[in-house]
Scaffold this motif. Structure first.
Motif, mmCIF file in Angstrom:
data_model
loop_
_atom_site.group_PDB
_atom_site.id
_atom_site.type_symbol
_atom_site.label_atom_id
_atom_site.label_comp_id
_atom_site.label_asym_id
_atom_site.label_seq_id
_atom_site.Cartn_x
_atom_site.Cartn_y
_atom_site.Cartn_z
ATOM 1 N N ILE A 191 -23.272 44.294 26.930
ATOM 2 C CA ILE A 191 -24.428 45.152 27.207
ATOM 3 C C ILE A 191 -25.662 44.619 26.501
ATOM 4 O O ILE A 191 -26.756 44.594 27.070
ATOM 5 N N ASP A 192 -25.494 44.174 25.250
ATOM 6 C CA ASP A 192 -26.624 43.651 24.479
ATOM 7 C C ASP A 192 -27.170 42.348 25.061
ATOM 8 O O ASP A 192 -28.385 42.135 25.109
ATOM 9 N N GLU A 193 -26.262 41.469 25.510
ATOM 10 C CA GLU A 193 -26.662 40.158 26.047
ATOM 11 C C GLU A 193 -25.908 39.891 27.349
ATOM 12 O O GLU A 193 -25.037 38.999 27.415
ATOM 13 N N PRO A 194 -26.226 40.626 28.418
ATOM 14 C CA PRO A 194 -25.429 40.518 29.650
ATOM 15 C C PRO A 194 -25.457 39.149 30.302
ATOM 16 O O PRO A 194 -24.512 38.775 31.012
ATOM 17 N N ASP A 195 -26.511 38.364 30.074
ATOM 18 C CA ASP A 195 -26.622 37.055 30.714
ATOM 19 C C ASP A 195 -25.984 35.938 29.886
ATOM 20 O O ASP A 195 -25.793 34.821 30.384
ATOM 21 N N ARG A 196 -25.655 36.227 28.628
ATOM 22 C CA ARG A 196 -25.130 35.179 27.753
ATOM 23 C C ARG A 196 -23.645 35.345 27.435
ATOM 24 O O ARG A 196 -22.900 34.363 27.415
ATOM 25 N N VAL A 197 -23.228 36.567 27.175
ATOM 26 C CA VAL A 197 -21.870 36.782 26.686
ATOM 27 C C VAL A 197 -20.862 36.654 27.825
ATOM 28 O O VAL A 197 -20.982 37.310 28.860
ATOM 29 N N VAL A 198 -19.850 35.810 27.619
ATOM 30 C CA VAL A 198 -18.811 35.602 28.635
ATOM 31 C C VAL A 198 -17.439 36.081 28.167
ATOM 32 O O VAL A 198 -16.529 36.270 28.973
ATOM 33 N N ALA A 199 -17.295 36.263 26.855
ATOM 34 C CA ALA A 199 -16.008 36.733 26.329
ATOM 35 C C ALA A 199 -16.218 37.329 24.942
ATOM 36 O O ALA A 199 -17.113 36.902 24.195
ATOM 37 N N GLU A 295 -21.344 22.347 32.305
ATOM 38 C CA GLU A 295 -22.330 22.852 33.270
ATOM 39 C C GLU A 295 -23.686 23.124 32.628
ATOM 40 O O GLU A 295 -24.618 23.543 33.309
ATOM 41 N N LYS A 296 -23.760 22.936 31.294
ATOM 42 C CA LYS A 296 -25.002 23.147 30.530
ATOM 43 C C LYS A 296 -25.530 24.562 30.706
ATOM 44 O O LYS A 296 -26.725 24.798 30.913
ATOM 45 N N ILE A 297 -24.613 25.523 30.616
ATOM 46 C CA ILE A 297 -24.949 26.942 30.724
ATOM 47 C C ILE A 297 -24.950 27.543 29.317
ATOM 48 O O ILE A 297 -23.996 27.374 28.565
ATOM 49 N N ASP A 298 -26.029 28.229 28.947
ATOM 50 C CA ASP A 298 -26.083 28.893 27.653
ATOM 51 C C ASP A 298 -25.156 30.115 27.674
ATOM 52 O O ASP A 298 -25.159 30.890 28.637
ATOM 53 N N TYR A 299 -24.419 30.293 26.602
ATOM 54 C CA TYR A 299 -23.440 31.375 26.589
ATOM 55 C C TYR A 299 -23.072 31.718 25.150
ATOM 56 O O TYR A 299 -23.378 30.986 24.208
ATOM 57 N N ASP A 300 -22.393 32.850 24.989
ATOM 58 C CA ASP A 300 -21.829 33.247 23.704
ATOM 59 C C ASP A 300 -20.408 33.752 23.917
ATOM 60 O O ASP A 300 -20.134 34.450 24.902
ATOM 61 N N ILE A 301 -19.527 33.406 22.997
ATOM 62 C CA ILE A 301 -18.210 34.022 22.898
ATOM 63 C C ILE A 301 -18.172 34.679 21.529
ATOM 64 O O ILE A 301 -18.331 33.997 20.503
ATOM 65 N N VAL A 302 -17.993 35.980 21.493
ATOM 66 C CA VAL A 302 -18.287 36.787 20.311
ATOM 67 C C VAL A 302 -17.033 37.454 19.758
ATOM 68 O O VAL A 302 -16.229 38.005 20.525
ATOM 69 N N PHE A 303 -16.877 37.413 18.453
ATOM 70 C CA PHE A 303 -15.860 38.222 17.787
ATOM 71 C C PHE A 303 -16.508 39.487 17.252
ATOM 72 O O PHE A 303 -17.543 39.433 16.584
ATOM 73 N N VAL A 304 -15.920 40.629 17.547
ATOM 74 C CA VAL A 304 -16.434 41.917 17.096
ATOM 75 C C VAL A 304 -15.455 42.461 16.053
ATOM 76 O O VAL A 304 -14.287 42.701 16.376
ATOM 77 N N PRO A 305 -15.891 42.676 14.805
ATOM 78 C CA PRO A 305 -14.944 42.949 13.725
ATOM 79 C C PRO A 305 -14.388 44.360 13.658
ATOM 80 O O PRO A 305 -13.421 44.603 12.936
ATOM 81 N N ASP A 306 -14.970 45.297 14.407
ATOM 82 C CA ASP A 306 -14.562 46.693 14.254
ATOM 83 C C ASP A 306 -13.557 47.195 15.285
ATOM 84 O O ASP A 306 -12.617 47.912 14.930
ATOM 85 N N PRO A 307 -13.691 46.881 16.585
ATOM 86 C CA PRO A 307 -12.736 47.437 17.544
ATOM 87 C C PRO A 307 -11.317 46.998 17.226
ATOM 88 O O PRO A 307 -11.062 45.814 17.059
ATOM 89 N N VAL A 308 -10.429 47.973 17.129
ATOM 90 C CA VAL A 308 -9.094 47.675 16.628
ATOM 91 C C VAL A 308 -8.037 47.815 17.706
ATOM 92 O O VAL A 308 -7.998 48.790 18.445
ATOM 93 N N CYS A 309 -7.183 46.807 17.762
ATOM 94 C CA CYS A 309 -5.959 46.859 18.546
ATOM 95 C C CYS A 309 -4.810 46.795 17.547
ATOM 96 O O CYS A 309 -4.732 45.858 16.747
ATOM 97 N N TRP A 310 -3.950 47.797 17.573
ATOM 98 C CA TRP A 310 -2.831 47.856 16.638
ATOM 99 C C TRP A 310 -1.588 47.292 17.314
ATOM 100 O O TRP A 310 -1.240 47.695 18.409
#
Length: 471
Positions: A191-199, A295-310
C-alpha cells in the motif's frame, strides 16, 4: 618434505584463515544488527502515522489469496483454517491444496467445512501434477480446497497460484497460525509503495508452549522443552537481525515459506515455484531478484518485523536434524542454480554482497567451522596449540554469539513484547548463553552433513512429526 611439516603448515595456514574468517563474519554481523535496529525504528515511526486499525477497512488495501499447501496435516489443518478465516482483513480467499496426503487430511476438511466438489475446469498458467478435484465450502464462501496428486510443496503452491484469483498471494504452512492482524501488517508495504514492492515477508515465531483455542493464540508463552526454547531464541536472531538487516539493503534472499506475500503477476513471469529444489522459498525470491534486475525494473522486497506467523518447531532431535539438513540442501540448491550471480555487478548489492555472503558464510560456513574443530584437536596433538590464544578465542566467539542472541531478545522485548511473563525473557537470556555449548555445534554438524549425499536427495516434504495444537 617431511609429512609432519606439511601437515603442520596446513594446520597453521588454516588456523590463520579461520581467524580472519571469524573477524569478517563478526564485523559484518555487527553491521547487519545496526541496520536491523535502524529498520525497526523506521517501522515504528510508520505505525504512528497510519495505525493498522485504520487500514483494515481502507479501500486501498488489495485483496489477498491465502495458499495453504498441506501434506499429512490432519492434526492441525482445521485449527489452521479456522484461524485464517478470522483474520482482520477486508477481502481475502483461502485456497487449501492437499498434496496427495496419505492420512485423513482431505476427509477432515470435507467434514469440518461441508465441502462440495466442482466439475468446472481451471486455467493452468504453470504446469503441475494432476488436480483430482476442486471443492467449495457450503458454509464458508471464501474457502476453496484442491485435491491433487502428490508432487511436493512447490507443485502444490503452483496449483494454488493457478487457481487463486487475487493479485497478491501469501503461502502459509499448514502447521502455522497467523495473528489476527498479521496479514494487514505484511501487506502494508504494497500500500505504501504499490509500484515498487513485489514481495514481503513477516517474522515466524515458535508456537510451542503457547495456549491455543480453536485456532487462536490465547496466551503466548515459552515451551517447557529446552529444544523448543533454543529454537525460539534462534528464530528471533535469524529474523530480527538477519532478515531485517538484509531488507535494509534491499538484498533479502529469503522470504520464509511459512509467511510471505508476493505479486502474482511477477511470480508467473518467473515460472512460479521451482520443483527441482527443496528450498522453493529461497529459490523463488532469488528468481524474482534476478528477473527484475535483468529487466532493469526498480523494486523492493521487504521484511516486516511485526506481523507474526506462529509455527510448530520440532520437539525431537531427529525431526530437527531432518529439518536443518533439508533447509541447508535447499540453500545449496538455490546458490548453485544461480552461481552466475556471484560477484556479478549486474545484480547490484545482490550480486556483489548478498550472494557472496550466503556462499561464504551461510553455505560453506558449517564446513569451515567443523574443520576448525578438527584443526584445534590436531594442533593439540602436534603441540601447536597456544592455550592462551585458544581460550581467548573461545571466550570471544562465545561472547559474541551470546551478544547477537541477547540483542535479538532485547529487540523483541523493547519493540513487540509478545511474551507477558518476565520469566520467559529470563529463560531466553539463559538459553541465549546455553545454546553456544552444544546446540550450535550440533546444528552446525547437521548443516555440514547436508553436503553428504546432496546429489541423491529427494524432492519430498520430509517426515517431521506434528502434533495437535495445545488447547
Amino acid at each position: 618434505m617431511n609429512l609432519r611439516i606439511i601437515i603442520t603448515n596446513l594446520i597453521l595456514g588454516y588456523n590463520n584463515f579461520a581467524l580472519y574468517y571469524f573477524i569478517f563474519i563478526n564485523i559484518f554481523n555487527t553491521i547487519l544488527i545496526l541496520l536491523a535496529v535502524r529498520g525497526i525504528k523506521k517501522y515504528r515511526y510508520k505505525l504512528q502515522n497510519w495505525p493498522y486499525y485504520q487500514m483494515i477497512a481502507s479501500v486501498y488495501v488489495p485483496p489477498v489469496s491465502i495458499l495453504v499447501p498441506c501434506y499429512n496435516e490432519e492434526k492441525t489443518i482445521v485449527d489452521n483454517i479456522e484461524s485464517l478465516l478470522s483474520i482482520e482483513y477486508n477481502k481475502f480467499e483461502i485456497v487449501v491444496i492437499n498434496d496427495g496426503s496419505k492420512d485423513n487430511t482431505l476427509d477432515t476438511l470435507r467434514k469440518a467445512f461441508d465441502l462440495k466438489k466442482l466439475d468446472s475446469p481451471y486455467r493452468k498458467n504453470i504446469n503441475t501434477k494432476e488436480v483430482r478435484g476442486i471443492y467449495l465450502s457450503s458454509r464458508v464462501p471464501n474457502l476453496t480446497v484442491v485435491d491433487k496428486e502428490n508432487g511436493g510443496k512447490a507443485d502444490a503452491l503452483n496449483v494454488g497460484i493457478n487457481i487463486c484469483k487475487y493479485p497478491l498471494f501469501t503461502a502459509i504452512d499448514a502447521d502455522s497460525i497467523l495473528e489476527k492482524n498479521s496479514l494487514i501488517k505484511v501487506v502494508r508495504p504494497f500500500i505504501d509503495e504499490p509500484d515498487r514492492v513485489v514481495a514481503t515477508g513477516g517474522i515466524v515465531r515458535v508456537v510451542n508452549g503457547s495456549k491455543i483455542n480453536s485456532g487462536f493464540i490465547q496466551e503466548v508463552s515459552l515451551s517447557k522443552k529446552p529444544i523448543a526454547i533454543l529454537q525460539t531464541v534462534e528464530y528471533l536472531r535469524a529474523f530480527l537481525f538477519g532478515r531485517m538487516g538484509w531488507s535494509e539493503l534491499n538484498s533479502l534472499l529469503i522470504v520464509s515459506g511459512a509467511f510471505g506475500v508476493f505479486k502474482k503477476d511477477i511470480v508467473l513471469k518467473v515460472g512460479g515455484y521451482a520443483e527441482n529444489t527443496i528450498g522453493e522459498d529461497m529459490e523463488l525470491v532469488i528468481k524474482v531478484h534476478k528477473y527484475l534486475k535483468e529487466e532493469k525494473i526498480d523494486y523492493d522486497i521487504v521484511f516486516v518485523p511485526d506481523p507474526v506467523c506462529w509455527t510448530q518447531a520440532p520437539e525431537s532431535f531427529n525431526s530437527l536434524k531432518i529439518q536443518r539438513i533439508r533447509w541447508h540442501r535447499g540453500l545449496i540448491d538455490s546458490l548453485i542454480n544461480h552461481k552466475d550471480m556471484f560477484l556479478n555487478p549486474r545484480f547490484g548489492f545482490i550480486g556483489i554482497l548478498a550472494i557472496p555472503y550466503y556462499w561464504l558464510v551461510e553455505m560453506i560456513g558449517p564446513i569451515i567451522e567443523v574443520l576448525g574443530y578438527v584443526t584445534v584437536i590436531a594442533s593439540y596433538f602436534l603441540g601447536l596449540l597456544s592455550y592462551e590464544f585458544a581460550i581467548i578465542f573461545f571466550i570471544i566467539s562465545v561472547l559474541y554469539g551470546v551478544f547477537l542472541s541477547l540483542a535479538s531478545v532485547m529487540l523483541e522485548e523493547y519493540n513487540f513484547m509478545k511474551y507477558n511473563r518476565v520469566g520467559d525473557y529470563l529463560k531466553m537470556v539463559f538459553y541465549a548463553i546455553v545454546e553456544n555449548f552444544g546446540y550450535r555445534q550440533l546444528t552446525t554438524w547437521w548443516r555440514a552433513k547436508a553436503f553428504v549425499g546432496y546429489k541423491r536427495k529427494q524432492n519430498e516434504w520430509g517426515q517431521i512429526q506434528r502434533k495437535e495444537f495445545d488447547n
